[in-house]
Design a protein around this motif. Structure first.
Motif, PDB file in Angstrom:
ATOM      1  N   ALA A 101       0.816  -1.222   0.000  1.00  9.47           N
ATOM      2  CA  ALA A 101       0.000   0.000   0.000  1.00  9.47           C
ATOM      3  C   ALA A 101       0.844   1.264   0.000  1.00  9.47           C
ATOM      4  N   LEU A 102       2.138   1.120  -0.223  1.00  9.25           N
ATOM      5  CA  LEU A 102       3.013   2.301  -0.155  1.00  9.25           C
ATOM      6  C   LEU A 102       2.562   3.399  -1.107  1.00  9.25           C
ATOM      7  N   GLU A 103       2.139   2.984  -2.296  1.00  6.40           N
ATOM      8  CA  GLU A 103       1.751   3.992  -3.289  1.00  6.40           C
ATOM      9  C   GLU A 103       0.471   4.714  -2.876  1.00  6.40           C
ATOM     10  N   ARG A 104      -0.372   3.998  -2.149  1.00  5.71           N
ATOM     11  CA  ARG A 104      -1.658   4.589  -1.768  1.00  5.71           C
ATOM     12  C   ARG A 104      -1.589   5.320  -0.434  1.00  5.71           C
ATOM     13  N   LEU A 105      -0.551   5.069   0.330  1.00  2.14           N
ATOM     14  CA  LEU A 105      -0.453   5.703   1.647  1.00  2.14           C
ATOM     15  C   LEU A 105      -0.276   7.207   1.505  1.00  2.14           C
ATOM     16  N   GLU A 106      -0.917   7.912   2.392  1.00  2.00           N
ATOM     17  CA  GLU A 106      -0.752   9.365   2.415  1.00  2.00           C
ATOM     18  C   GLU A 106       0.373   9.679   3.398  1.00  2.00           C
ATOM     19  N   PRO A 107       1.502  10.112   2.914  1.00  2.00           N
ATOM     20  CA  PRO A 107       2.626  10.353   3.839  1.00  2.00           C
ATOM     21  C   PRO A 107       2.346  11.470   4.831  1.00  2.00           C
ATOM     22  N   ASP A 108       1.420  12.364   4.473  1.00  2.00           N
ATOM     23  CA  ASP A 108       1.124  13.450   5.402  1.00  2.00           C
ATOM     24  C   ASP A 108       0.354  12.942   6.617  1.00  2.00           C
ATOM     25  N   ASP A 109      -0.358  11.848   6.438  1.00  2.00           N
ATOM     26  CA  ASP A 109      -1.018  11.253   7.600  1.00  2.00           C
ATOM     27  C   ASP A 109       0.025  10.498   8.417  1.00  2.00           C
ATOM     28  N   THR A 110      -0.329  10.287   9.650  1.00  2.28           N
ATOM     29  CA  THR A 110       0.609   9.542  10.491  1.00  2.28           C
ATOM     30  C   THR A 110       0.520   8.063  10.150  1.00  2.28           C
ATOM     31  N   LEU A 111       1.680   7.443  10.078  1.00  7.33           N
ATOM     32  CA  LEU A 111       1.739   6.047   9.673  1.00  7.33           C
ATOM     33  C   LEU A 111       1.364   5.123  10.824  1.00  7.33           C
ATOM     34  N   ARG A 112       1.683   5.531  12.020  1.00  7.51           N
ATOM     35  CA  ARG A 112       1.520   4.634  13.159  1.00  7.51           C
ATOM     36  C   ARG A 112       0.067   4.171  13.354  1.00  7.51           C
ATOM     37  N   PRO A 113      -0.926   5.077  13.359  1.00 10.14           N
ATOM     38  CA  PRO A 113      -2.304   4.584  13.518  1.00 10.14           C
ATOM     39  C   PRO A 113      -2.724   3.623  12.402  1.00 10.14           C
ATOM     40  N   TRP A 114      -2.233   3.908  11.182  1.00 13.82           N
ATOM     41  CA  TRP A 114      -2.590   3.017  10.064  1.00 13.82           C
ATOM     42  C   TRP A 114      -2.052   1.611  10.314  1.00 13.82           C
ATOM     43  N   LEU A 115      -0.799   1.531  10.724  1.00  9.87           N
ATOM     44  CA  LEU A 115      -0.194   0.227  10.978  1.00  9.87           C
ATOM     45  C   LEU A 115      -0.910  -0.498  12.124  1.00  9.87           C
ATOM     46  N   TYR A 116      -1.193   0.234  13.176  1.00  9.18           N
ATOM     47  CA  TYR A 116      -1.845  -0.393  14.326  1.00  9.18           C
ATOM     48  C   TYR A 116      -3.269  -0.832  13.983  1.00  9.18           C
ATOM     49  N   ARG A 117      -3.930  -0.063  13.132  1.00  8.85           N
ATOM     50  CA  ARG A 117      -5.288  -0.446  12.738  1.00  8.85           C
ATOM     51  C   ARG A 117      -5.264  -1.777  11.995  1.00  8.85           C
ATOM     52  N   VAL A 118      -4.316  -1.904  11.061  1.00  5.78           N
ATOM     53  CA  VAL A 118      -4.178  -3.173  10.335  1.00  5.78           C
ATOM     54  C   VAL A 118      -3.850  -4.299  11.312  1.00  5.78           C
ATOM     55  N   ALA A 119      -2.944  -4.014  12.247  1.00  8.15           N
ATOM     56  CA  ALA A 119      -2.533  -5.052  13.207  1.00  8.15           C
ATOM     57  C   ALA A 119      -3.695  -5.457  14.113  1.00  8.15           C
ATOM     58  N   VAL A 120      -4.503  -4.489  14.527  1.00 11.08           N
ATOM     59  CA  VAL A 120      -5.658  -4.833  15.374  1.00 11.08           C
ATOM     60  C   VAL A 120      -6.618  -5.743  14.621  1.00 11.08           C
ATOM     61  N   ASN A 121      -6.886  -5.392  13.363  1.00 11.50           N
ATOM     62  CA  ASN A 121      -7.811  -6.226  12.582  1.00 11.50           C
ATOM     63  C   ASN A 121      -7.250  -7.630  12.382  1.00 11.50           C
ATOM     64  N   LEU A 122      -5.964  -7.710  12.066  1.00  8.20           N
ATOM     65  CA  LEU A 122      -5.354  -9.031  11.877  1.00  8.20           C
ATOM     66  C   LEU A 122      -5.352  -9.821  13.185  1.00  8.20           C
ATOM     67  N   SER A 123      -5.112  -9.129  14.294  1.00  8.93           N
ATOM     68  CA  SER A 123      -5.062  -9.819  15.587  1.00  8.93           C
ATOM     69  C   SER A 123      -6.419 -10.401  15.942  1.00  8.93           C
ATOM     70  N   TYR A 124      -7.470  -9.624  15.718  1.00 11.58           N
ATOM     71  CA  TYR A 124      -8.792 -10.146  16.066  1.00 11.58           C
ATOM     72  C   TYR A 124      -9.226 -11.258  15.132  1.00 11.58           C
ATOM     73  N   ASN A 125      -8.667 -11.292  13.921  1.00 11.47           N
ATOM     74  CA  ASN A 125      -8.956 -12.435  13.047  1.00 11.47           C
ATOM     75  C   ASN A 125      -8.257 -13.692  13.529  1.00 11.47           C
ATOM     76  N   ARG A 126      -7.213 -13.529  14.313  1.00  7.51           N
ATOM     77  CA  ARG A 126      -6.454 -14.708  14.782  1.00  7.51           C
ATOM     78  C   ARG A 126      -6.596 -14.918  16.272  1.00  7.51           C
ATOM     79  N   ARG A 127      -7.657 -14.418  16.836  1.00 14.89           N
ATOM     80  CA  ARG A 127      -7.872 -14.614  18.259  1.00 14.89           C
ATOM     81  C   ARG A 127      -7.990 -16.095  18.565  1.00 14.89           C
ATOM     82  N   PRO A 128      -7.496 -16.537  19.726  1.00 15.69           N
ATOM     83  CA  PRO A 128      -7.660 -17.959  20.056  1.00 15.69           C
ATOM     84  C   PRO A 128      -9.132 -18.285  20.252  1.00 15.69           C
ATOM     85  N   ARG A 129      -9.521 -19.447  19.731  1.00  8.64           N
ATOM     86  CA  ARG A 129     -10.911 -19.864  19.893  1.00  8.64           C
ATOM     87  C   ARG A 129     -11.151 -20.279  21.338  1.00  8.64           C
ATOM     88  N   LYS A 130     -12.439 -20.383  21.655  1.00  9.43           N
ATOM     89  CA  LYS A 130     -12.794 -20.776  23.020  1.00  9.43           C
ATOM     90  C   LYS A 130     -12.287 -22.197  23.269  1.00  9.43           C
TER      91      LYS A 130
END
Lengths: 215, 158
Positions: free
Chosen positions: A72-101
Protein backbone atom coordinates in the motif's frame (compact mmCIF):
# COMPACT_ATOMS: atom_id res chain seq x y z
CA UNK A 1 -4.51 10.84 30.66
CA UNK A 2 -1.87 11.32 27.97
CA UNK A 3 0.88 8.79 28.16
CA UNK A 4 4.39 9.09 26.84
CA UNK A 5 5.06 6.73 23.92
CA UNK A 6 7.59 4.04 24.68
CA UNK A 7 11.02 4.43 23.24
CA UNK A 8 11.02 0.81 22.13
CA UNK A 9 8.43 1.69 19.50
CA UNK A 10 10.87 3.80 17.57
CA UNK A 11 13.98 3.00 15.62
CA UNK A 12 17.16 3.92 17.44
CA UNK A 13 19.39 5.62 14.90
CA UNK A 14 17.10 6.81 12.13
CA UNK A 15 16.74 10.59 12.27
CA UNK A 16 14.16 10.78 9.50
CA UNK A 17 10.49 10.86 10.35
CA UNK A 18 7.77 8.57 9.02
CA UNK A 19 6.88 10.94 6.23
CA UNK A 20 10.40 11.09 4.81
CA UNK A 21 10.79 7.35 5.16
CA UNK A 22 7.54 6.68 3.32
CA UNK A 23 8.60 8.98 0.50
CA UNK A 24 12.00 7.28 0.35
CA UNK A 25 10.41 3.82 0.38
CA UNK A 26 8.16 4.87 -2.47
CA UNK A 27 11.24 5.84 -4.38
CA UNK A 28 12.54 2.31 -4.01
CA UNK A 29 14.89 2.77 -1.08
CA UNK A 30 14.75 -0.58 0.70
CA UNK A 31 16.60 0.77 3.73
CA UNK A 32 13.82 3.29 4.35
CA UNK A 33 11.21 0.57 4.52
CA UNK A 34 13.47 -1.47 6.80
CA UNK A 35 13.75 1.50 9.13
CA UNK A 36 9.97 1.83 9.26
CA UNK A 37 9.75 -1.87 9.97
CA UNK A 38 12.18 -1.83 12.88
CA UNK A 39 10.57 1.32 14.23
CA UNK A 40 7.15 -0.28 14.71
CA UNK A 41 7.93 -4.00 14.74
CA UNK A 42 8.04 -4.54 18.49
CA UNK A 43 4.93 -2.49 19.27
CA UNK A 44 2.89 -4.40 16.73
CA UNK A 45 4.33 -7.67 17.98
CA UNK A 46 3.29 -6.89 21.55
CA UNK A 47 -0.17 -5.86 20.45
CA UNK A 48 -0.59 -9.11 18.53
CA UNK A 49 0.80 -11.09 21.45
CA UNK A 50 -1.56 -9.40 23.92
CA UNK A 51 -4.62 -10.26 21.82
CA UNK A 52 -3.72 -13.66 20.41
CA UNK A 53 -1.44 -14.85 23.27
CA UNK A 54 0.46 -16.80 20.64
CA UNK A 55 4.05 -15.66 19.85
CA UNK A 56 4.11 -17.29 16.41
CA UNK A 57 0.75 -15.73 15.51
CA UNK A 58 2.05 -12.37 16.73
CA UNK A 59 5.08 -12.67 14.43
CA UNK A 60 2.81 -13.53 11.52
CA UNK A 61 0.75 -10.46 12.33
CA UNK A 62 3.91 -8.34 12.18
CA UNK A 63 4.85 -9.79 8.80
CA UNK A 64 1.34 -9.48 7.38
CA UNK A 65 0.97 -5.91 8.62
CA UNK A 66 4.18 -4.76 6.97
CA UNK A 67 3.53 -6.78 3.83
CA UNK A 68 0.27 -4.88 3.48
CA UNK A 69 2.06 -1.63 4.18
CA UNK A 70 4.60 -2.47 1.48
CA UNK A 71 1.86 -3.14 -1.06
CA UNK A 72 0.00 0.00 0.00
CA UNK A 73 3.01 2.30 -0.15
CA UNK A 74 1.75 3.99 -3.29
CA UNK A 75 -1.66 4.59 -1.77
CA UNK A 76 -0.45 5.70 1.65
CA UNK A 77 -0.75 9.37 2.41
CA UNK A 78 2.63 10.35 3.84
CA UNK A 79 1.12 13.45 5.40
CA UNK A 80 -1.02 11.25 7.60
CA UNK A 81 0.61 9.54 10.49
CA UNK A 82 1.74 6.05 9.67
CA UNK A 83 1.52 4.63 13.16
CA UNK A 84 -2.30 4.58 13.52
CA UNK A 85 -2.59 3.02 10.06
CA UNK A 86 -0.19 0.23 10.98
CA UNK A 87 -1.85 -0.39 14.33
CA UNK A 88 -5.29 -0.45 12.74
CA UNK A 89 -4.18 -3.17 10.33
CA UNK A 90 -2.53 -5.05 13.21
CA UNK A 91 -5.66 -4.83 15.37
CA UNK A 92 -7.81 -6.23 12.58
CA UNK A 93 -5.35 -9.03 11.88
CA UNK A 94 -5.06 -9.82 15.59
CA UNK A 95 -8.79 -10.15 16.07
CA UNK A 96 -8.96 -12.43 13.05
CA UNK A 97 -6.45 -14.71 14.78
CA UNK A 98 -7.87 -14.61 18.26
CA UNK A 99 -7.66 -17.96 20.06
CA UNK A 100 -10.91 -19.86 19.89
CA UNK A 101 -12.79 -20.78 23.02
CA UNK A 102 -11.18 -23.71 24.74
CA UNK A 103 -7.78 -23.11 23.14
CA UNK A 104 -5.28 -21.84 25.67
CA UNK A 105 -1.81 -20.65 24.86
CA UNK A 106 0.94 -19.89 27.31
CA UNK A 107 0.60 -16.83 29.49
CA UNK A 108 1.53 -13.41 28.18
CA UNK A 109 4.28 -13.41 30.74
CA UNK A 110 7.20 -15.51 29.53
CA UNK A 111 8.45 -16.11 33.05
CA UNK A 112 11.26 -13.58 33.06
CA UNK A 113 9.13 -11.24 35.15
CA UNK A 114 8.85 -13.84 37.88
CA UNK A 115 12.54 -13.56 38.68
CA UNK A 116 13.27 -11.66 41.85
CA UNK A 117 14.61 -8.17 41.35
CA UNK A 118 17.51 -6.79 43.29
CA UNK A 119 16.66 -6.49 46.98
CA UNK A 120 13.50 -8.52 46.53
CA UNK A 121 12.89 -11.74 48.39
CA UNK A 122 11.56 -14.81 46.52
CA UNK A 123 8.26 -14.55 48.35
CA UNK A 124 7.86 -10.93 47.26
CA UNK A 125 8.69 -11.92 43.69
CA UNK A 126 6.08 -14.66 43.83
CA UNK A 127 3.49 -12.22 45.16
CA UNK A 128 4.29 -9.76 42.41
CA UNK A 129 3.98 -12.48 39.76
CA UNK A 130 0.64 -13.55 41.20
CA UNK A 131 -0.57 -9.94 41.21
CA UNK A 132 0.40 -9.59 37.54
CA UNK A 133 -1.35 -12.81 36.67
CA UNK A 134 -4.57 -11.68 38.35
CA UNK A 135 -4.49 -8.29 36.64
CA UNK A 136 -3.91 -9.82 33.21
CA UNK A 137 -6.72 -12.29 33.79
CA UNK A 138 -9.04 -9.41 34.61
CA UNK A 139 -7.92 -7.60 31.44
CA UNK A 140 -8.61 -10.76 29.44
CA UNK A 141 -12.07 -10.96 30.95
CA UNK A 142 -12.98 -7.56 29.47
CA UNK A 143 -14.95 -7.39 26.25
CA UNK A 144 -12.94 -6.88 23.04
CA UNK A 145 -13.94 -3.22 22.68
CA UNK A 146 -12.70 -2.36 26.15
CA UNK A 147 -9.72 -4.69 26.15
CA UNK A 148 -8.23 -3.17 23.00
CA UNK A 149 -8.40 0.31 24.52
CA UNK A 150 -6.63 -0.86 27.67
CA UNK A 151 -3.97 -2.73 25.71
CA UNK A 152 -3.27 0.16 23.35
CA UNK A 153 -3.14 2.66 26.21
CA UNK A 154 -1.22 0.77 28.86
CA UNK A 155 0.87 -1.62 26.77
CA UNK A 156 1.60 0.37 23.63
CA UNK A 157 1.52 3.75 25.33
CA UNK A 158 -0.80 5.38 22.78
CA UNK A 159 -2.79 8.43 23.76
CA UNK A 160 -6.56 8.67 23.42
CA UNK A 161 -6.48 10.53 20.10
CA UNK A 162 -4.25 7.89 18.53
CA UNK A 163 -6.45 5.10 19.88
CA UNK A 164 -9.50 6.86 18.47
CA UNK A 165 -7.82 7.00 15.07
CA UNK A 166 -6.87 3.33 15.24
CA UNK A 167 -10.24 1.93 16.19
CA UNK A 168 -12.07 4.62 14.20
CA UNK A 169 -14.32 6.01 16.91
CA UNK A 170 -14.53 9.49 18.45
CA UNK A 171 -12.15 10.39 21.24
CA UNK A 172 -15.07 10.64 23.64
CA UNK A 173 -15.98 7.05 22.93
CA UNK A 174 -12.42 5.96 23.67
CA UNK A 175 -12.52 7.90 26.90
CA UNK A 176 -15.80 6.30 27.85
CA UNK A 177 -14.58 2.80 27.02
CA UNK A 178 -11.39 3.29 28.99
CA UNK A 179 -13.35 4.58 31.95
CA UNK A 180 -15.75 1.64 31.82
CA UNK A 181 -12.83 -0.79 31.53
CA UNK A 182 -11.05 0.72 34.50
CA UNK A 183 -14.21 0.63 36.62
CA UNK A 184 -14.75 -3.01 35.73
CA UNK A 185 -11.12 -3.84 36.47
CA UNK A 186 -11.39 -2.04 39.76
CA UNK A 187 -14.46 -4.04 40.75
CA UNK A 188 -12.85 -7.32 39.76
CA UNK A 189 -9.51 -6.57 41.42
CA UNK A 190 -11.14 -5.43 44.64
CA UNK A 191 -12.70 -8.89 44.91
CA UNK A 192 -9.21 -10.37 45.31
CA UNK A 193 -8.19 -10.12 48.97
CA UNK A 194 -4.46 -10.27 48.23
CA UNK A 195 -4.51 -7.07 46.19
CA UNK A 196 -4.54 -3.69 47.86
CA UNK A 197 -7.61 -2.24 46.21
CA UNK A 198 -10.44 -0.44 47.90
CA UNK A 199 -13.53 -2.50 48.61
CA UNK A 200 -16.71 -2.08 46.61
CA UNK A 201 -18.39 0.27 49.12
CA UNK A 202 -15.91 3.03 48.46
CA UNK A 203 -16.01 2.41 44.72
CA UNK A 204 -19.80 2.67 44.64
CA UNK A 205 -19.75 6.18 46.05
CA UNK A 206 -22.17 7.46 43.44
CA UNK A 207 -24.85 5.00 44.45
CA UNK A 208 -24.40 5.92 48.13
CA UNK A 209 -24.69 9.59 47.32
CA UNK A 210 -27.84 8.96 45.30
CA UNK A 211 -29.39 7.09 48.24
CA UNK A 212 -28.49 9.91 50.60
CA UNK A 213 -30.05 12.48 48.30
CA UNK A 214 -33.20 10.40 47.93
CA UNK A 215 -33.59 10.35 51.71
CA UNK B 1 -22.32 14.54 41.37
CA UNK B 2 -23.51 12.67 38.25
CA UNK B 3 -26.92 11.13 38.68
CA UNK B 4 -27.09 9.43 35.28
CA UNK B 5 -23.80 7.71 34.81
CA UNK B 6 -20.91 6.15 36.60
CA UNK B 7 -18.87 8.39 38.80
CA UNK B 8 -15.40 9.12 37.51
CA UNK B 9 -12.58 7.42 39.33
CA UNK B 10 -10.90 9.69 41.79
CA UNK B 11 -7.16 10.11 41.66
CA UNK B 12 -6.54 7.89 44.67
CA UNK B 13 -8.61 5.20 42.99
CA UNK B 14 -7.01 5.65 39.59
CA UNK B 15 -3.33 5.71 40.55
CA UNK B 16 -3.11 2.21 42.06
CA UNK B 17 -4.97 0.87 39.06
CA UNK B 18 -2.57 2.57 36.66
CA UNK B 19 0.37 1.20 38.63
CA UNK B 20 -1.08 -2.31 38.65
CA UNK B 21 -1.69 -2.25 34.89
CA UNK B 22 1.75 -0.81 34.18
CA UNK B 23 3.33 -3.48 36.31
CA UNK B 24 1.23 -6.27 34.79
CA UNK B 25 2.13 -5.27 31.22
CA UNK B 26 5.79 -4.83 32.17
CA UNK B 27 7.08 -8.26 31.12
CA UNK B 28 5.06 -8.13 27.92
CA UNK B 29 6.46 -4.69 27.17
CA UNK B 30 9.96 -6.15 27.37
CA UNK B 31 9.23 -8.75 24.70
CA UNK B 32 10.70 -8.15 21.26
CA UNK B 33 9.95 -9.76 17.93
CA UNK B 34 12.54 -11.91 16.23
CA UNK B 35 11.32 -11.47 12.67
CA UNK B 36 13.38 -9.38 10.31
CA UNK B 37 12.58 -7.18 7.38
CA UNK B 38 13.79 -9.90 5.00
CA UNK B 39 10.80 -12.02 5.95
CA UNK B 40 8.47 -9.17 5.02
CA UNK B 41 10.20 -8.79 1.67
CA UNK B 42 9.88 -12.53 1.09
CA UNK B 43 6.20 -12.39 1.99
CA UNK B 44 5.68 -9.52 -0.44
CA UNK B 45 7.62 -11.31 -3.18
CA UNK B 46 5.82 -14.63 -2.85
CA UNK B 47 2.33 -13.40 -2.19
CA UNK B 48 -0.10 -12.81 -5.03
CA UNK B 49 0.02 -9.26 -6.31
CA UNK B 50 -2.93 -7.04 -5.72
CA UNK B 51 -5.09 -6.43 -8.78
CA UNK B 52 -4.05 -3.24 -10.50
CA UNK B 53 -6.69 -0.88 -11.88
CA UNK B 54 -7.25 -1.34 -15.59
CA UNK B 55 -6.17 1.29 -18.09
CA UNK B 56 -8.27 2.51 -21.01
CA UNK B 57 -7.00 0.05 -23.64
CA UNK B 58 -6.96 -2.86 -21.19
CA UNK B 59 -10.51 -2.00 -20.12
CA UNK B 60 -11.66 -1.95 -23.77
CA UNK B 61 -9.97 -5.30 -24.38
CA UNK B 62 -11.60 -6.79 -21.32
CA UNK B 63 -15.04 -5.51 -22.38
CA UNK B 64 -14.54 -6.97 -25.88
CA UNK B 65 -13.59 -10.33 -24.42
CA UNK B 66 -16.61 -10.36 -22.17
CA UNK B 67 -18.90 -9.37 -25.05
CA UNK B 68 -17.59 -12.15 -27.28
CA UNK B 69 -17.87 -14.65 -24.47
CA UNK B 70 -21.45 -13.58 -23.76
CA UNK B 71 -22.36 -13.80 -27.47
CA UNK B 72 -20.93 -17.29 -27.84
CA UNK B 73 -22.70 -18.42 -24.70
CA UNK B 74 -26.01 -16.99 -25.93
CA UNK B 75 -25.55 -18.65 -29.35
CA UNK B 76 -24.85 -22.05 -27.82
CA UNK B 77 -27.73 -21.71 -25.39
CA UNK B 78 -30.17 -20.62 -28.09
CA UNK B 79 -29.12 -23.53 -30.32
CA UNK B 80 -29.65 -25.99 -27.52
CA UNK B 81 -33.08 -24.61 -26.73
CA UNK B 82 -34.14 -24.57 -30.40
CA UNK B 83 -33.04 -28.17 -30.93
CA UNK B 84 -35.15 -29.24 -27.99
CA UNK B 85 -38.19 -27.36 -29.23
CA UNK B 86 -37.91 -28.73 -32.80
CA UNK B 87 -38.52 -32.34 -31.79
CA UNK B 88 -41.92 -33.20 -33.37
CA UNK B 89 -44.55 -34.24 -30.94
CA UNK B 90 -47.07 -36.97 -31.72
CA UNK B 91 -50.58 -35.58 -31.55
CA UNK B 92 -52.91 -37.46 -29.27
CA UNK B 93 -55.46 -38.34 -31.87
CA UNK B 94 -57.45 -40.78 -29.79
CA UNK B 95 -58.02 -38.28 -27.03
CA UNK B 96 -59.04 -35.57 -29.46
CA UNK B 97 -61.31 -37.99 -31.25
CA UNK B 98 -63.02 -39.21 -28.13
CA UNK B 99 -63.57 -35.75 -26.79
CA UNK B 100 -64.80 -34.45 -30.11
CA UNK B 101 -66.80 -37.50 -30.95
CA UNK B 102 -65.05 -37.68 -34.33
CA UNK B 103 -62.87 -40.15 -36.11
CA UNK B 104 -59.62 -41.72 -35.00
CA UNK B 105 -56.84 -43.76 -36.50
CA UNK B 106 -56.97 -47.41 -35.67
CA UNK B 107 -54.09 -49.88 -35.54
CA UNK B 108 -54.11 -50.37 -39.30
CA UNK B 109 -53.83 -46.68 -39.94
CA UNK B 110 -57.45 -46.44 -41.00
CA UNK B 111 -59.98 -43.94 -39.77
CA UNK B 112 -62.51 -45.30 -37.34
CA UNK B 113 -65.01 -43.78 -34.99
CA UNK B 114 -64.06 -44.26 -31.37
CA UNK B 115 -65.97 -47.13 -29.88
CA UNK B 116 -65.87 -45.69 -26.41
CA UNK B 117 -67.51 -42.46 -27.49
CA UNK B 118 -70.94 -41.83 -26.10
CA UNK B 119 -72.09 -40.69 -29.52
CA UNK B 120 -71.42 -44.09 -31.08
CA UNK B 121 -73.88 -46.91 -30.59
CA UNK B 122 -73.66 -50.45 -31.74
CA UNK B 123 -75.59 -49.68 -34.92
CA UNK B 124 -73.04 -47.15 -36.05
CA UNK B 125 -70.22 -49.54 -35.34
CA UNK B 126 -72.01 -52.28 -37.21
CA UNK B 127 -72.55 -49.93 -40.13
CA UNK B 128 -68.83 -49.12 -40.20
CA UNK B 129 -67.94 -52.78 -40.24
CA UNK B 130 -70.43 -53.43 -42.99
CA UNK B 131 -69.08 -50.54 -45.01
CA UNK B 132 -65.55 -51.82 -44.68
CA UNK B 133 -66.58 -55.30 -45.73
CA UNK B 134 -68.44 -53.94 -48.72
CA UNK B 135 -65.43 -51.96 -49.78
CA UNK B 136 -63.24 -55.03 -49.61
CA UNK B 137 -65.75 -57.03 -51.73
CA UNK B 138 -66.01 -54.24 -54.21
CA UNK B 139 -62.27 -54.24 -54.66
CA UNK B 140 -62.31 -57.97 -55.31
CA UNK B 141 -65.07 -57.58 -57.87
CA UNK B 142 -63.46 -54.68 -59.57
CA UNK B 143 -60.19 -56.53 -60.06
CA UNK B 144 -59.63 -56.85 -63.82
CA UNK B 145 -59.89 -60.39 -65.24
CA UNK B 146 -56.91 -61.73 -67.07
CA UNK B 147 -57.81 -62.04 -70.77
CA UNK B 148 -56.09 -64.31 -73.22
CA UNK B 149 -55.93 -63.26 -76.80
CA UNK B 150 -55.71 -65.66 -79.66
CA UNK B 151 -52.94 -63.77 -81.25
CA UNK B 152 -50.61 -64.82 -78.57
CA UNK B 153 -49.16 -68.22 -79.49
CA UNK B 154 -48.52 -70.97 -77.04
CA UNK B 155 -50.41 -69.16 -74.35
CA UNK B 156 -52.82 -72.01 -73.68
CA UNK B 157 -50.23 -74.65 -73.67
CA UNK B 158 -49.20 -76.15 -70.42
Amino acid sequence: MTRVPRKSDGAAAEPRGDRELVYAARGGEALAFDNLFYRYRDGIYRLGLAITKDPSAAEEIVVDTFARAHRALERLEPDDTLRPWLYRVAVNLSYNRRPRKGVTFSSLDDGTGDLAAEGESPSEAAERAERRRVVLECVDALGPKHKIVVVLHYLNGLNLAEIAEIIEVPVGTVKSRLHYALRTLRVQLSAHPGLDFEPLEVFGATELQMHKQAR
Amino acid sequence: MRLFGPAPLSLDQRLPLDAALDDAFGPLRARTATVGAARVRAAVRWSSPEPVPLGGLALLTRISELTIAAAISAFVFAGAVTSVESVPTVPDISRDAVTAGGWMLNGRNAFQRPISSQFVDYRTTAGDLAANAATARRREVAAPAQTVRDSEPFVARP
